[in-house]
Design a protein around this motif. Sequence first.
Motif, PDB file in Angstrom:
ATOM      1  N   LEU A 224      -3.356  -3.499 -13.552  1.00  0.00           N
ATOM      2  CA  LEU A 224      -3.188  -4.845 -14.185  1.00  0.00           C
ATOM      3  C   LEU A 224      -1.755  -4.986 -14.155  1.00  0.00           C
ATOM      4  N   HIS A 225      -0.845  -4.222 -14.326  1.00  0.00           N
ATOM      5  CA  HIS A 225       0.589  -4.277 -14.217  1.00  0.00           C
ATOM      6  C   HIS A 225       0.925  -4.376 -12.919  1.00  0.00           C
TER       7      HIS A 225
ATOM      8  N   GLU B 125      -0.499  -3.786  -9.645  1.00  0.00           N
ATOM      9  CA  GLU B 125      -1.102  -4.286  -8.482  1.00  0.00           C
ATOM     10  C   GLU B 125      -1.501  -5.788  -8.948  1.00  0.00           C
ATOM     11  N   ALA B 126      -2.013  -6.046  -9.778  1.00  0.00           N
ATOM     12  CA  ALA B 126      -2.547  -7.575 -10.145  1.00  0.00           C
ATOM     13  C   ALA B 126      -1.432  -8.493 -10.577  1.00  0.00           C
TER      14      ALA B 126
ATOM     15  N   VAL C 298      -0.537  -9.117 -13.511  1.00  0.00           N
ATOM     16  CA  VAL C 298      -0.899 -10.175 -14.761  1.00  0.00           C
ATOM     17  C   VAL C 298      -0.680  -9.657 -16.036  1.00  0.00           C
TER      18      VAL C 298
END
Lengths: 246, 322
Positions: free
Chosen positions: A239-240, A242-243, A245
């Motif tokens: 989430l940190h 790659e995405a 967000v």
Amino acid sequence: MKILVGISKAPDTTTKIKFTNDNKEFDESGVQFIVNPYDEWYALVRGIEIKEAQGGSVTTITVGKEDVDPIIRKALAVGADDAVRIDSEPKDAFHVASQIANYAKENDYDMVLLGKETINYNGSQVGGMVAEIMDLPYISNASKMDLDGNKATIVRDIQGGKETLEVETPFVLSAAKGMAEQRIPNMRGIMAARSKKLEVVEPVDAEELTEVVSYALPPEKGDVKLVDPENVEELVELLHKEAKVI
Amino acid sequence: MAVLAFVDTQEGKITKSSYEVVSYAAKVAEKEGGEAVAITYGDVDNGDLEALGKYGAKKVLINKSVTNMLPTKLAKLTAAAAEQEGADIIVFAQDFTGKSVAPILSAKLKAGLVSGAVDYPDTTDGFVVKKNVFSGKAFAMYKVNTEKKVISILPNSVGKEEVDGTAQVEEFSADLGDSRITVTNVEKANTDGGIPLTEADLVVSAGRGLKGPENWGMIEELANKLGAATACSRPVADVGWRPHHEHVGQTGIAIRPNLYIAVGISGAIQHLAGVNGSKVIVVINTDPEAPFFKAADYGIVGDAFEVVPKLNKAIEAFQAEN
Ligand SMILES: Cc1cc2nc3c(=O)[nH]c(=O)nc-3n(C[C@H](O)[C@H](O)[C@H](O)COP(=O)(O)OP(=O)(O)OC[C@H]3O[C@@H](n4cnc5c(N)ncnc54)[C@H](O)[C@@H]3O)c2cc1C
Ligand SMILES: Nc1ncnc2c1ncn2[C@@H]1O[C@H](COP(=O)(O)O)[C@@H](O)[C@H]1O
């Protein structure tokens, strides 16, 4: 109270949406149609409750061709007294609003109740337009309405909270969740609906300000990336990094 | 030619999606060869208004006498501003304010309205705007056939761009008529100081898989750690485990955060209709066949009662490091 309720036709909420004719038309084949939930559960039922409590009448109005008649019968089965269909394809919100406003003006209603939006086109357009054309107060996204004579106390959703207001009839209101509880029509209601009056009225001239030129489906989602439940740190990392967000 | 941006305020503060509206108006103005002007109301700090220049507004008109959100007055105010500025295109956010004001303005000006726009207008063949239809299950290209146009954009769909500049602020008055509506009370949704769901970038949501309201502690903890808002599925709100304003989906509210974490929610099509605009979806569910996994970017097949506490620890560790 003389009440007019706007009823529209919508595809069942589980419908898989597809298009035909080079993505220019919604593919209705195999689609089950229902009364737009906000119209039925909230606007219509609240209208019926008011009539039951203090007398008057509930008339439904629908802008559409013959194919909407079964939907109108469903609304009658829930408990409306009679129905009007304006015989015109509901292509554009302004066109629809002009038809409703014109009919409502000629027939002197105390209130025009609509749903907050249609679940197919999600415009939230018709209510405000009807109010403006009729030069009446507009109460959008109302979740509660109490009446005392011709004075209504209404709660509506506003950005960041709720607003309580007072207004005298006549007015135009769009109904949201909270306004009433869904009523399932019983056999008697369904039978009675068959013989209730459904008047077909010719449309008035009204412009279409917008038109749909084509439709598109959202791009398919790629496969889900599964993370081992024993390794939730990996999810945080994804989430940190790659995405991006968190 | 000018493009008018309707900037909404709440208790003197400019709402988040209004910055997107200004940025959108500025981009459209640039393309059409004009300037972006903003119209707003209430008791807003001058510095905040000038700062709208950072999103491309050249001028900001403010009417300080309007203090509530009554749609008819706001529509009259906007129409007067559009006339003064010669604006043919007027932009709103598709939020509760925009949904009530834009249609009135559209009918007043006989200006075609595209509500729920997700992209900039395409002017190669007329004036065509892409919008959300069928509860986010599809898009439609709407052609606006009138000279004047009203567009309301879905929050968090086009983003915003910063530029150099300060806006010139002018007081603006107009005849708004008498209101036939009397506002008697305004109640804020988040008295507990939490983040309003409609404004949240990150959302943590849970469903029937959590078994009972007493188990929401770990969900709130996760939300707090991330600075996220909380949401829920419809049955959970219906039985009163969670407040109604948290209900997302076809019959609740539609949101489009950057991150949506769904815990113990099956992913019924009516639920997806309210969240499928989210940029990234994470699903935590015991059932590998849960339909939500098909709509997810990341997933964990596992028991929420084990996974969420672990996730809370992992986020704590991550935040300590970063
Ligand atoms: C007209 C109409 C409109 C509707 N509108 C909406 C709407 O707006 N919003 C909405 O949400 N629904 C709506 N619904 C209801 C919708 O169809 C579903 O019934 C609902 O979304 C299901 O909620 P749920 O996922 O919380 O519960 P369930 O379907 O019961 O799913 C619970 C999930 O939790 C998982 N689970 C169980 N235990 C655990 C555990 N320990 N850890 C992790 N996972 C676990 C299960 O595998 C399951 O997938 C609507 C329905 C209709 C007919
Ligand atoms: N064709 C129609 N006939 C009658 N009422 C309609 C029609 N379309 C929309 N409405 C009413 O207007 C409300 C708002 O619709 P919309 O602006 O399309 O989201 C609906 O909930 C209905 O009450």
